[in-house]
Design a protein around this motif. Structure first.
Motif, PDB file in Angstrom:
ATOM      1  N   MET A   1      -5.369  -0.948  -3.417  1.00 20.93           N
ATOM      2  CA  MET A   1      -5.564   0.492  -3.444  1.00 20.93           C
ATOM      3  C   MET A   1      -5.791   0.933  -4.882  1.00 20.93           C
ATOM      4  SD  MET A   1      -3.031   3.539  -2.139  1.00 20.93           S
ATOM      5  CE  MET A   1      -1.616   2.989  -3.054  1.00 20.93           C
ATOM      6  N   ASN A   2      -6.754   1.787  -5.072  1.00 25.29           N
ATOM      7  CA  ASN A   2      -7.063   2.324  -6.389  1.00 25.29           C
ATOM      8  C   ASN A   2      -6.334   3.653  -6.551  1.00 25.29           C
ATOM      9  OD1 ASN A   2      -8.140   3.410  -8.668  1.00 25.29           O
ATOM     10  ND2 ASN A   2     -10.274   3.185  -8.071  1.00 25.29           N
ATOM     11  N   ALA A   3      -5.273   3.670  -7.332  1.00 22.65           N
ATOM     12  CA  ALA A   3      -4.435   4.862  -7.477  1.00 22.65           C
ATOM     13  C   ALA A   3      -5.165   6.007  -8.163  1.00 22.65           C
ATOM     14  CB  ALA A   3      -3.162   4.514  -8.234  1.00 22.65           C
ATOM     15  N   THR A   4      -6.290   5.730  -8.812  1.00 22.97           N
ATOM     16  CA  THR A   4      -6.999   6.806  -9.501  1.00 22.97           C
ATOM     17  C   THR A   4      -8.130   7.388  -8.655  1.00 22.97           C
ATOM     18  OG1 THR A   4      -8.508   5.264 -10.582  1.00 22.97           O
ATOM     19  CG2 THR A   4      -6.465   5.808 -11.763  1.00 22.97           C
ATOM     20  N   ASN A   5      -8.300   6.934  -7.431  1.00 20.30           N
ATOM     21  CA  ASN A   5      -9.321   7.480  -6.551  1.00 20.30           C
ATOM     22  C   ASN A   5      -8.932   8.907  -6.178  1.00 20.30           C
ATOM     23  OD1 ASN A   5     -10.416   8.224  -3.874  1.00 20.30           O
ATOM     24  ND2 ASN A   5     -11.422   6.236  -4.037  1.00 20.30           N
ATOM     25  N   PRO A   6      -9.789   9.904  -6.443  1.00 18.92           N
ATOM     26  CA  PRO A   6      -9.406  11.293  -6.174  1.00 18.92           C
ATOM     27  C   PRO A   6      -9.142  11.566  -4.694  1.00 18.92           C
ATOM     28  CG  PRO A   6     -11.722  11.163  -6.790  1.00 18.92           C
ATOM     29  CD  PRO A   6     -11.126   9.801  -7.030  1.00 18.92           C
ATOM     30  N   PHE A   8      -7.867   9.322  -2.503  1.00 23.19           N
ATOM     31  CA  PHE A   8      -6.540   8.758  -2.220  1.00 23.19           C
ATOM     32  C   PHE A   8      -5.452   9.680  -2.775  1.00 23.19           C
ATOM     33  CE2 PHE A   8      -8.076   4.038  -2.209  1.00 23.19           C
ATOM     34  CZ  PHE A   8      -8.881   4.290  -1.128  1.00 23.19           C
ATOM     35  N   ASP A   9      -5.680  10.159  -4.005  1.00 23.76           N
ATOM     36  CA  ASP A   9      -4.713  11.079  -4.613  1.00 23.76           C
ATOM     37  C   ASP A   9      -4.522  12.316  -3.745  1.00 23.76           C
ATOM     38  OD1 ASP A   9      -4.507   9.314  -6.735  1.00 23.76           O
ATOM     39  OD2 ASP A   9      -5.762  10.503  -8.085  1.00 23.76           O
ATOM     40  N   ASP A  10      -5.624  12.817  -3.170  1.00 19.83           N
ATOM     41  CA  ASP A  10      -5.529  14.009  -2.338  1.00 19.83           C
ATOM     42  C   ASP A  10      -4.790  13.726  -1.029  1.00 19.83           C
ATOM     43  OD1 ASP A  10      -6.551  16.926  -2.075  1.00 19.83           O
ATOM     44  OD2 ASP A  10      -6.931  15.982  -0.132  1.00 19.83           O
ATOM     45  N   VAL A  11      -5.048  12.585  -0.400  1.00 16.00           N
ATOM     46  CA  VAL A  11      -4.299  12.233   0.814  1.00 16.00           C
ATOM     47  C   VAL A  11      -2.805  12.233   0.503  1.00 16.00           C
ATOM     48  CG1 VAL A  11      -3.760  10.360   2.436  1.00 16.00           C
ATOM     49  CG2 VAL A  11      -6.151  10.913   1.931  1.00 16.00           C
ATOM     50  N   GLY A  71      14.878  16.903   7.265  1.00 17.21           N
ATOM     51  CA  GLY A  71      15.083  15.483   7.017  1.00 17.21           C
ATOM     52  C   GLY A  71      13.838  14.631   7.201  1.00 17.21           C
ATOM     53  N   LEU A  72      12.704  15.244   7.461  1.00 16.25           N
ATOM     54  CA  LEU A  72      11.467  14.497   7.674  1.00 16.25           C
ATOM     55  C   LEU A  72      11.135  13.645   6.451  1.00 16.25           C
ATOM     56  CD1 LEU A  72       8.816  13.931   9.289  1.00 16.25           C
ATOM     57  CD2 LEU A  72       7.835  15.907   8.104  1.00 16.25           C
ATOM     58  N   GLN A  73      10.797  12.404   6.708  1.00 11.68           N
ATOM     59  CA  GLN A  73      10.301  11.499   5.673  1.00 11.68           C
ATOM     60  C   GLN A  73       8.922  11.029   6.097  1.00 11.68           C
ATOM     61  OE1 GLN A  73      11.914  10.765   2.707  1.00 11.68           O
ATOM     62  NE2 GLN A  73      13.241  12.407   3.439  1.00 11.68           N
ATOM     63  N   MET A  74       8.025  10.895   5.141  1.00 13.30           N
ATOM     64  CA  MET A  74       6.669  10.425   5.404  1.00 13.30           C
ATOM     65  C   MET A  74       6.308   9.380   4.362  1.00 13.30           C
ATOM     66  SD  MET A  74       4.821  14.096   6.098  1.00 13.30           S
ATOM     67  CE  MET A  74       3.413  13.546   7.021  1.00 13.30           C
ATOM     68  N   ARG A  75       5.558   8.394   4.818  1.00 12.67           N
ATOM     69  CA  ARG A  75       5.049   7.368   3.903  1.00 12.67           C
ATOM     70  C   ARG A  75       3.605   7.078   4.286  1.00 12.67           C
ATOM     71  NH1 ARG A  75       4.932   1.762   4.108  1.00 12.67           N
ATOM     72  NH2 ARG A  75       6.238   1.720   5.961  1.00 12.67           N
ATOM     73  N   ILE A  76       2.754   6.971   3.292  1.00 14.02           N
ATOM     74  CA  ILE A  76       1.336   6.689   3.489  1.00 14.02           C
ATOM     75  C   ILE A  76       1.033   5.323   2.866  1.00 14.02           C
ATOM     76  CG2 ILE A  76      -1.022   7.449   2.994  1.00 14.02           C
ATOM     77  CD1 ILE A  76       0.642   9.399   4.760  1.00 14.02           C
ATOM     78  N   SER A  77       0.272   4.510   3.594  1.00 16.16           N
ATOM     79  CA  SER A  77      -0.125   3.204   3.059  1.00 16.16           C
ATOM     80  C   SER A  77      -1.527   2.857   3.543  1.00 16.16           C
ATOM     81  CB  SER A  77       0.874   2.120   3.485  1.00 16.16           C
ATOM     82  OG  SER A  77       0.761   1.868   4.878  1.00 16.16           O
ATOM     83  N   GLU A  95       0.053   6.200   8.427  1.00 18.54           N
ATOM     84  CA  GLU A  95       1.100   7.191   8.158  1.00 18.54           C
ATOM     85  C   GLU A  95       2.345   6.864   8.974  1.00 18.54           C
ATOM     86  OE1 GLU A  95       1.883  11.900   9.090  1.00 18.54           O
ATOM     87  OE2 GLU A  95      -0.170  11.240   8.711  1.00 18.54           O
ATOM     88  N   PHE A  96       3.476   6.818   8.285  1.00 19.03           N
ATOM     89  CA  PHE A  96       4.767   6.587   8.918  1.00 19.03           C
ATOM     90  C   PHE A  96       5.591   7.863   8.787  1.00 19.03           C
ATOM     91  CE2 PHE A  96       3.161   2.658   7.159  1.00 19.03           C
ATOM     92  CZ  PHE A  96       3.378   1.726   8.159  1.00 19.03           C
ATOM     93  N   GLN A  97       6.237   8.279   9.863  1.00 17.29           N
ATOM     94  CA  GLN A  97       7.130   9.438   9.825  1.00 17.29           C
ATOM     95  C   GLN A  97       8.471   9.038  10.414  1.00 17.29           C
ATOM     96  OE1 GLN A  97       5.711  13.086  11.519  1.00 17.29           O
ATOM     97  NE2 GLN A  97       3.740  12.973  10.483  1.00 17.29           N
TER      98      GLN A  97
END
Length: 132
Positions: A1-6, A8-11, A71-77, A95-97
């Motif tokens: 994953m390219n962390a500097t992709n705009p 990806f950053d927006d997601v 208490g909602l938690q979210m993770r994106i991968s 997306e994980f919730q």
């Protein structure tokens, strides 16, 4: 994953806003307005269960759902740039919730972005599918 992709950053940053709004961590109407500003007026969505939403439906959902999921938690991968052009891009992600005392959920999502003439990235379409 390219962390500097705009895209990806927006997601990632959009999901931070969504989690904060739905969990009640951010309750000011300005937070909801900031979140909704990320979506195109022509926005459409297919939710994991097949329900379809337009911009008005998304707006009504978010306005009514603020603080509804403490208490909602979210993770994106697994962000993948499927297509990019001068007009926008298509990105897929996982997306994980999780909620306290509730079953965790996982979905595969694809967002179609439109890029405004000023360079702003807007969510034009979102399609989500449950992971079995």
């Amino acid at each position: 994953m390219n962390a500097t992709n705009p895209y990806f950053d927006d997601v990632l940053s959009t999901h931070i806003l969504i989690r904060a709004w739905l969990s009640g961590e951010a309750a000011a109407p300005a937070h909801c307005a900031e979140l909704l500003a990320r979506f195109s007026p022509a926005f459409t969505m297919v939710a994991p269960g097949g329900k379809q939403l337009d911009s008005a439906g998304l707006t009504a959902f978010f306005r009514a759902a603020g603080g509804s999921r403490p208490g909602l938690q979210m993770r994106i991968s697994d962000l993948v740039l499927i297509q990019e052009s001068a007009a926008g891009a298509t990105v897929s992600y996982r997306e994980f919730q999780s909620l306290p005392s509730a079953e965790n959920t996982e979905r595969l999502s694809t967002v179609v972005y439109e890029k405004t003439p000023a360079g702003a990235l807007l969510w034009r379409h979102l399609h989500e599918t449950w992971v079995a």
